[in-house]
Motif scaffolding. Structure first.
Motif, PDB file in Angstrom:
ATOM      1  N   ILE A  67      30.323  43.360  49.328  1.00 31.32           N
ATOM      2  CA  ILE A  67      31.368  43.773  48.381  1.00 31.32           C
ATOM      3  C   ILE A  67      32.205  44.907  48.977  1.00 31.32           C
ATOM      4  O   ILE A  67      33.435  44.912  48.872  1.00 31.32           O
ATOM      5  CB  ILE A  67      30.737  44.185  47.039  1.00 31.32           C
ATOM      6  CG1 ILE A  67      30.180  42.966  46.321  1.00 31.32           C
ATOM      7  CG2 ILE A  67      31.751  44.867  46.153  1.00 31.32           C
ATOM      8  CD1 ILE A  67      29.489  43.270  45.028  1.00 31.32           C
ATOM      9  N   LEU A  78      46.315  43.060  52.154  1.00 28.14           N
ATOM     10  CA  LEU A  78      47.520  43.247  51.348  1.00 28.14           C
ATOM     11  C   LEU A  78      48.522  44.139  52.064  1.00 28.14           C
ATOM     12  O   LEU A  78      49.733  43.929  51.944  1.00 28.14           O
ATOM     13  CB  LEU A  78      47.156  43.824  49.992  1.00 28.14           C
ATOM     14  CG  LEU A  78      46.705  42.726  49.044  1.00 28.14           C
ATOM     15  CD1 LEU A  78      46.046  43.294  47.832  1.00 28.14           C
ATOM     16  CD2 LEU A  78      47.892  41.883  48.628  1.00 28.14           C
TER      17      LEU A  78
ATOM     18  N   LEU B  38      41.429  33.776  38.730  1.00 32.44           N
ATOM     19  CA  LEU B  38      40.475  34.470  39.598  1.00 32.44           C
ATOM     20  C   LEU B  38      39.675  35.506  38.807  1.00 32.44           C
ATOM     21  O   LEU B  38      38.489  35.723  39.081  1.00 32.44           O
ATOM     22  CB  LEU B  38      41.241  35.148  40.735  1.00 32.44           C
ATOM     23  CG  LEU B  38      40.457  35.581  41.954  1.00 32.44           C
ATOM     24  CD1 LEU B  38      39.839  34.383  42.622  1.00 32.44           C
ATOM     25  CD2 LEU B  38      41.353  36.295  42.927  1.00 32.44           C
ATOM     26  N   PHE B  42      35.583  35.733  38.825  1.00 27.84           N
ATOM     27  CA  PHE B  42      34.793  36.938  39.093  1.00 27.84           C
ATOM     28  C   PHE B  42      33.880  37.254  37.919  1.00 27.84           C
ATOM     29  O   PHE B  42      32.713  37.639  38.103  1.00 27.84           O
ATOM     30  CB  PHE B  42      35.725  38.134  39.354  1.00 27.84           C
ATOM     31  CG  PHE B  42      36.454  38.074  40.652  1.00 27.84           C
ATOM     32  CD1 PHE B  42      35.947  37.336  41.716  1.00 27.84           C
ATOM     33  CD2 PHE B  42      37.637  38.747  40.832  1.00 27.84           C
ATOM     34  CE1 PHE B  42      36.613  37.278  42.915  1.00 27.84           C
ATOM     35  CE2 PHE B  42      38.303  38.688  42.034  1.00 27.84           C
ATOM     36  CZ  PHE B  42      37.800  37.961  43.075  1.00 27.84           C
ATOM     37  N   THR B  60      28.586  46.178  39.349  1.00 29.22           N
ATOM     38  CA  THR B  60      29.429  46.460  40.512  1.00 29.22           C
ATOM     39  C   THR B  60      30.512  45.403  40.663  1.00 29.22           C
ATOM     40  O   THR B  60      31.669  45.712  40.972  1.00 29.22           O
ATOM     41  CB  THR B  60      28.557  46.497  41.775  1.00 29.22           C
ATOM     42  OG1 THR B  60      27.466  47.347  41.541  1.00 29.22           O
ATOM     43  CG2 THR B  60      29.334  46.978  42.957  1.00 29.22           C
ATOM     44  N   GLN B  61      30.126  44.142  40.439  1.00 29.76           N
ATOM     45  CA  GLN B  61      31.097  43.045  40.536  1.00 29.76           C
ATOM     46  C   GLN B  61      32.235  43.250  39.538  1.00 29.76           C
ATOM     47  O   GLN B  61      33.405  43.108  39.885  1.00 29.76           O
ATOM     48  CB  GLN B  61      30.374  41.730  40.255  1.00 29.76           C
ATOM     49  CG  GLN B  61      31.258  40.538  40.063  1.00 29.76           C
ATOM     50  CD  GLN B  61      31.515  39.798  41.340  1.00 29.76           C
ATOM     51  OE1 GLN B  61      31.005  40.177  42.384  1.00 29.76           O
ATOM     52  NE2 GLN B  61      32.308  38.756  41.277  1.00 29.76           N
ATOM     53  N   ILE B  64      34.309  46.551  40.797  1.00 30.18           N
ATOM     54  CA  ILE B  64      35.046  46.483  42.060  1.00 30.18           C
ATOM     55  C   ILE B  64      35.969  45.272  42.100  1.00 30.18           C
ATOM     56  O   ILE B  64      37.148  45.384  42.412  1.00 30.18           O
ATOM     57  CB  ILE B  64      34.075  46.487  43.250  1.00 30.18           C
ATOM     58  CG1 ILE B  64      33.372  47.834  43.313  1.00 30.18           C
ATOM     59  CG2 ILE B  64      34.834  46.247  44.539  1.00 30.18           C
ATOM     60  CD1 ILE B  64      32.468  47.987  44.470  1.00 30.18           C
ATOM     61  N   TYR B  65      35.454  44.081  41.760  1.00 31.76           N
ATOM     62  CA  TYR B  65      36.302  42.898  41.861  1.00 31.76           C
ATOM     63  C   TYR B  65      37.333  42.862  40.746  1.00 31.76           C
ATOM     64  O   TYR B  65      38.527  42.751  40.992  1.00 31.76           O
ATOM     65  CB  TYR B  65      35.456  41.622  41.840  1.00 31.76           C
ATOM     66  CG  TYR B  65      35.003  41.217  43.210  1.00 31.76           C
ATOM     67  CD1 TYR B  65      35.894  40.630  44.092  1.00 31.76           C
ATOM     68  CD2 TYR B  65      33.713  41.428  43.629  1.00 31.76           C
ATOM     69  CE1 TYR B  65      35.507  40.266  45.351  1.00 31.76           C
ATOM     70  CE2 TYR B  65      33.305  41.071  44.896  1.00 31.76           C
ATOM     71  CZ  TYR B  65      34.206  40.488  45.755  1.00 31.76           C
ATOM     72  OH  TYR B  65      33.806  40.138  47.004  1.00 31.76           O
ATOM     73  N   ILE B  69      39.871  44.822  43.144  1.00 33.60           N
ATOM     74  CA  ILE B  69      40.500  43.846  44.025  1.00 33.60           C
ATOM     75  C   ILE B  69      41.526  43.013  43.271  1.00 33.60           C
ATOM     76  O   ILE B  69      42.613  42.723  43.778  1.00 33.60           O
ATOM     77  CB  ILE B  69      39.407  42.977  44.686  1.00 33.60           C
ATOM     78  CG1 ILE B  69      38.603  43.815  45.662  1.00 33.60           C
ATOM     79  CG2 ILE B  69      40.017  41.784  45.387  1.00 33.60           C
ATOM     80  CD1 ILE B  69      37.513  43.091  46.364  1.00 33.60           C
ATOM     81  N   LEU B  72      44.602  44.965  42.778  1.00 32.69           N
ATOM     82  CA  LEU B  72      45.272  45.048  44.078  1.00 32.69           C
ATOM     83  C   LEU B  72      46.044  43.768  44.360  1.00 32.69           C
ATOM     84  O   LEU B  72      47.205  43.793  44.801  1.00 32.69           O
ATOM     85  CB  LEU B  72      44.199  45.265  45.147  1.00 32.69           C
ATOM     86  CG  LEU B  72      44.561  46.016  46.407  1.00 32.69           C
ATOM     87  CD1 LEU B  72      45.037  47.402  46.052  1.00 32.69           C
ATOM     88  CD2 LEU B  72      43.349  46.111  47.301  1.00 32.69           C
TER      89      LEU B  72
END
Lengths: 101, 168
Positions: A67, A78, B38, B42, B60-61, B64-65, B69, B72
């Motif tokens: 991760i 990006l 997406l 996730f 955590t998934q 963070i995801y 992400i 982002l």
């Protein structure tokens, strides 16, 4: 009863969709989404094996490091895509052919 | 209702959510719709982690995801296309040969995953994992932990280096 193979099949399907996304999409950001799918598939495999095969927690630790690397990869990818957009005014991967690839 | 059956229904629901939204990511025409599909992928993977007893990883998934992400990626979508244009279209190339190749890969993987007799340890992981993950990260895995921190710093500096405007 849900066993190891169920998770492995889900993970294989996720991996296949990720590969399909990377192979077929034109947009660079969409390709990045495909890579995230592949990384998630790998993580799911690691956690499933950690539970059903070794009975230790090492697989989960490995998943945490994946991760971390995925976060770093997304940031750098990006940045590259934004840089490409500034130069080419497009994120279509067919137009990134300066190296005659 | 039988507890076992309920667990199976929950598993199949989240597995279907994960795979279905992954399909939407691949086949959606709109880039924004892809990004939001997406999100559900996730989320489904996080639920499968929780189902596997990996509570810390599930959290955590999500953080963070989903929180990092995905935001982002949405920033990337918005910065590389005209703002307010929610119908960002994207095409596919070589769909049929790729699909054939990917179906072959999936059949290969699924065949060997179902056929192999995996080694089964006698103990199956159970109970909360956060404390033991913390202990392992600070003891056995301290070197990879520090290497990961250096990697994150390098990625931060590298990303800023790549996107900065060069002043002539």
């Amino acid at each position: 009863m849900i066993g190891l193979s169920h998770y492995l099949i889900v993970s294989a399907a996720l991996f296949s969709f990720g590969i399909l996304c990377v192979l077929t999409r034109k947009n660079a950001i969409n390709v990045l989404m495909g890579i995230e799918l592949i990384l998630n598939a790998a993580n799911l495999n690691l956690v499933a094996f950690s539970k059903y095969s070794s009975g230790k927690i090492d697989g989960q630790i490995f998943a945490i490091f994946i991760i971390v690397v995925a976060a770093a990869e997304a940031a750098v990818a990006l940045a590259i895509i934004l840089s490409m957009y500034r130069i080419l005014r497009s994120v279509n991967l067919d137009r990134a052919d300066t190296l005659k690839g | 209702m039988d507890k076992n059956l309920l667990g199976q229904i929950v598993f199949y629901f989240f597995a279907a959510l994960t795979i279905g939204s992954a399909a939407v990511v691949v086949f959606a025409r709109s880039l924004v719709r892809s990004a939001f599909a997406l999100l559900f992928t996730f989320f489904g993977v996080a639920a499968l982690y929780a189902y596997l007893g990996a509570d810390f990883l599930a959290a955590t998934q999500m953080v963070i995801y989903v929180g990092g992400i995905l935001v982002l990626i949405l920033f990337g979508v918005m910065l590389t296309h005209k703002l307010y244009d929610l119908n960002i279209k994207t095409g596919s190339v070589q769909l049929i040969p790729s699909t054939i190749a990917v179906v072959a890969v999936f059949a290969f993987l699924a065949f060997f995953m179902l056929r192999t007799e995996w080694f089964r340890g006698d103990s199956v992981l159970s109970g909360p994992t956060t404390a033991s993950i913390g202990n392992l990260l600070m003891q056995d895995f301290i070197l990879p932990f520090e290497a990961a921190s250096v990697l994150l710093l390098l990625a931060l500096i590298g990303a800023a280096m790549i996107v900065r405007r060069r002043s002539e």
